[in-house]
Write an enzyme that holds these catalytic residues in place. Sequence first.
Site, mmCIF file in Angstrom:
data_model
loop_
_atom_site.group_PDB
_atom_site.id
_atom_site.type_symbol
_atom_site.label_atom_id
_atom_site.label_comp_id
_atom_site.label_asym_id
_atom_site.label_seq_id
_atom_site.Cartn_x
_atom_site.Cartn_y
_atom_site.Cartn_z
ATOM 1 N N ASN A 1 0.856 -1.197 0.000
ATOM 2 C CA ASN A 1 0.000 0.000 0.000
ATOM 3 C C ASN A 1 0.887 1.239 0.000
ATOM 4 O O ASN A 1 2.105 1.136 0.015
ATOM 5 C CB ASN A 1 -0.953 -0.036 1.199
ATOM 6 C CG ASN A 1 -0.200 -0.075 2.502
ATOM 7 O OD1 ASN A 1 0.574 0.815 2.817
ATOM 8 N ND2 ASN A 1 -0.403 -1.141 3.273
ATOM 9 N N ASP B 1 -4.316 -5.920 5.066
ATOM 10 C CA ASP B 1 -5.371 -6.726 5.696
ATOM 11 C C ASP B 1 -5.317 -8.178 5.236
ATOM 12 O O ASP B 1 -5.715 -9.069 5.962
ATOM 13 C CB ASP B 1 -6.742 -6.123 5.373
ATOM 14 C CG ASP B 1 -6.963 -4.825 6.144
ATOM 15 O OD1 ASP B 1 -6.612 -4.796 7.332
ATOM 16 O OD2 ASP B 1 -7.450 -3.847 5.549
ATOM 17 N N PRO C 1 -3.018 -11.390 10.511
ATOM 18 C CA PRO C 1 -3.311 -11.133 11.929
ATOM 19 C C PRO C 1 -3.491 -9.634 12.154
ATOM 20 O O PRO C 1 -2.845 -8.823 11.479
ATOM 21 C CB PRO C 1 -2.056 -11.640 12.656
ATOM 22 C CG PRO C 1 -0.989 -11.690 11.621
ATOM 23 C CD PRO C 1 -1.680 -11.935 10.304
ATOM 24 N N PHE D 1 -4.471 3.694 15.181
ATOM 25 C CA PHE D 1 -4.790 4.758 14.223
ATOM 26 C C PHE D 1 -6.003 4.331 13.424
ATOM 27 O O PHE D 1 -6.190 3.134 13.168
ATOM 28 C CB PHE D 1 -3.604 5.004 13.273
ATOM 29 C CG PHE D 1 -2.618 5.992 13.831
ATOM 30 C CD1 PHE D 1 -1.777 5.633 14.870
ATOM 31 C CD2 PHE D 1 -2.553 7.291 13.329
ATOM 32 C CE1 PHE D 1 -0.880 6.543 15.407
ATOM 33 C CE2 PHE D 1 -1.660 8.210 13.855
ATOM 34 C CZ PHE D 1 -0.825 7.843 14.892
HETATM 35 N N1 CTP Z 1 -3.890 -2.736 12.273
HETATM 36 C C1 CTP Z 1 -3.055 -3.732 12.718
HETATM 37 N N2 CTP Z 1 -3.039 -4.920 12.052
HETATM 38 C C2 CTP Z 1 -3.832 -5.133 11.001
HETATM 39 C C3 CTP Z 1 -4.682 -4.111 10.540
HETATM 40 C C4 CTP Z 1 -4.683 -2.911 11.196
HETATM 41 O O1 CTP Z 1 -2.312 -3.540 13.682
HETATM 42 N N3 CTP Z 1 -3.792 -6.299 10.389
HETATM 43 C C5 CTP Z 1 -3.925 -1.481 13.028
HETATM 44 C C6 CTP Z 1 -3.336 -0.281 12.323
HETATM 45 O O2 CTP Z 1 -1.953 -0.158 12.614
HETATM 46 C C7 CTP Z 1 -4.149 0.856 12.909
HETATM 47 C C8 CTP Z 1 -5.493 0.239 13.182
HETATM 48 O O3 CTP Z 1 -5.267 -1.154 13.233
HETATM 49 O O4 CTP Z 1 -3.640 1.271 14.147
HETATM 50 C C9 CTP Z 1 -6.556 0.524 12.197
HETATM 51 O O5 CTP Z 1 -6.135 0.216 10.899
HETATM 52 P P1 CTP Z 1 -7.163 0.324 9.700
HETATM 53 O O6 CTP Z 1 -6.496 -0.116 8.456
HETATM 54 O O7 CTP Z 1 -7.809 1.689 9.720
HETATM 55 O O8 CTP Z 1 -8.247 -0.695 10.213
HETATM 56 P P2 CTP Z 1 -8.831 -1.977 9.615
HETATM 57 O O9 CTP Z 1 -8.973 -2.946 10.721
HETATM 58 O O10 CTP Z 1 -8.075 -2.430 8.423
HETATM 59 O O11 CTP Z 1 -10.276 -1.470 9.242
HETATM 60 P P3 CTP Z 1 -10.875 -0.974 7.846
HETATM 61 O O12 CTP Z 1 -9.781 -1.119 6.817
HETATM 62 O O13 CTP Z 1 -12.022 -1.865 7.660
HETATM 63 O O14 CTP Z 1 -11.265 0.462 8.090
#
Ligand code: CTP
Length: 414
Positions: A218, A286, A314, A334
Amino acid sequence: MAESILSGRRVLLIIGGGIAAYKSLELIRRLRERGASVRAIMTAAAHEFVTPLSVSSLSGDKVYADLFDLTDEAEMGHIELSRDADLLVVAPATADLMAKMAHGIAGDLASTALLATDKKVLIAPAMNVRMWTHRATQRNFETLLADGVDFVGPNEGDMACGEYGPGRMAEPAEILAAIEAHFAALAFPGGGPLKGKRVLITSGPTHEPIDPVRYLANRSSGKQGYAIAQAMARLGAETVLVSGPTNLPSPPGVTMTRVETAREMLSACEAALPADIAICAAAVADWRVASDAEQKLKKQPGEQAPALMLVENPDILATLSHLTTNRPRLVIGFAAETEKVIEHAVAKRQRKGCDWIVANDVSPATGVMGGDLNTVHLITREGQEDWPLLPKQAVAERLARRIADHFSTAKAAE
Ligand code: CTP
């Protein structure tokens, strides 16, 4: 910009004559963005590489060059120039300037200001690798170290002259970090309000392999997480930064672990525990490819493009938040959102189980992704704080101070 440790600081920048002089223009810009004022002296040789007009346009002040310019002497003598500054920075520091400094030679305005100063001097050497490794330069280097001069770089790499090795000037971001570290040490002589606290920070993107040469990724730059690591270290925290692939230099005083994938990032985080604070700023992918190919996928004429089967990675933030042993006392996530920022962030904080969430609007119109500015909202159990539009560095400093205040309030309540 009261947020920056550089706010109101006066830097006297001495620009020597080297190809790296152009990087000093960027340094001036960054220093001023953070609220420092910059006065510049250019050596005669520096004029061959950058123009005084570019330097003065960026510094917002005239450029000082000639020791015997009576107007300058009347307005501001060389003694006053160096006394008036909080810090002297020499970038690029040529072999010639280092030699003059080491031997107390004061033949022009730059070397005279360096000899006349009673302030700290930080130098960023830049020269051909053979000049740097020459015994004379190495002797001067030792002398200057013994005199209490601070160094940033030189770095190893390809040189403008076509050779490879140590001698490249440190990047503006590294010089800036060294300048900030200097002022932070002055501000917190006892070690800072987060002394004794250990913090774990994730940052950057993750790369999820498809085959040995391709990956899913990304656009995260890692800037915000690196800035937070630097700000936490400056407040005295023992800081571990687990970073996905980025082009950023390691922040000074921070223990770095570089990883590629989400699973590696999680293992590195688990290995870094116990910690008092965890800040998950990484843009973790993700999904990953269910089974990445051992060999490079080849195009077969007439065959369809391969379908990629994805499986979920995870969630590092949720994992750290739900630990039953070794859970950090303060876990911060975040939430980068493109719509209904607060609503989504509040729900995300609850879903992930973290204590605070830093929410920001990353819709394309904001320019936040990859840019230098950020507007954030801090969501805690108690409510919501709206912060103004700030450079990412200032967001980091404000967050670090907010964390320090949180722990001092918690301690006072004990
Ligand atoms: N995060 C994480 N591990 C993942 C996904 C996200 O630690 N596998 C953490 C990011 O570092 C951030 C927070 O979760 O602090 C939110 O990340 P975000 O991408 O906004 O959340 P998602 O769970 O992916 O939700 P969505 O994409 O559905 O908004």
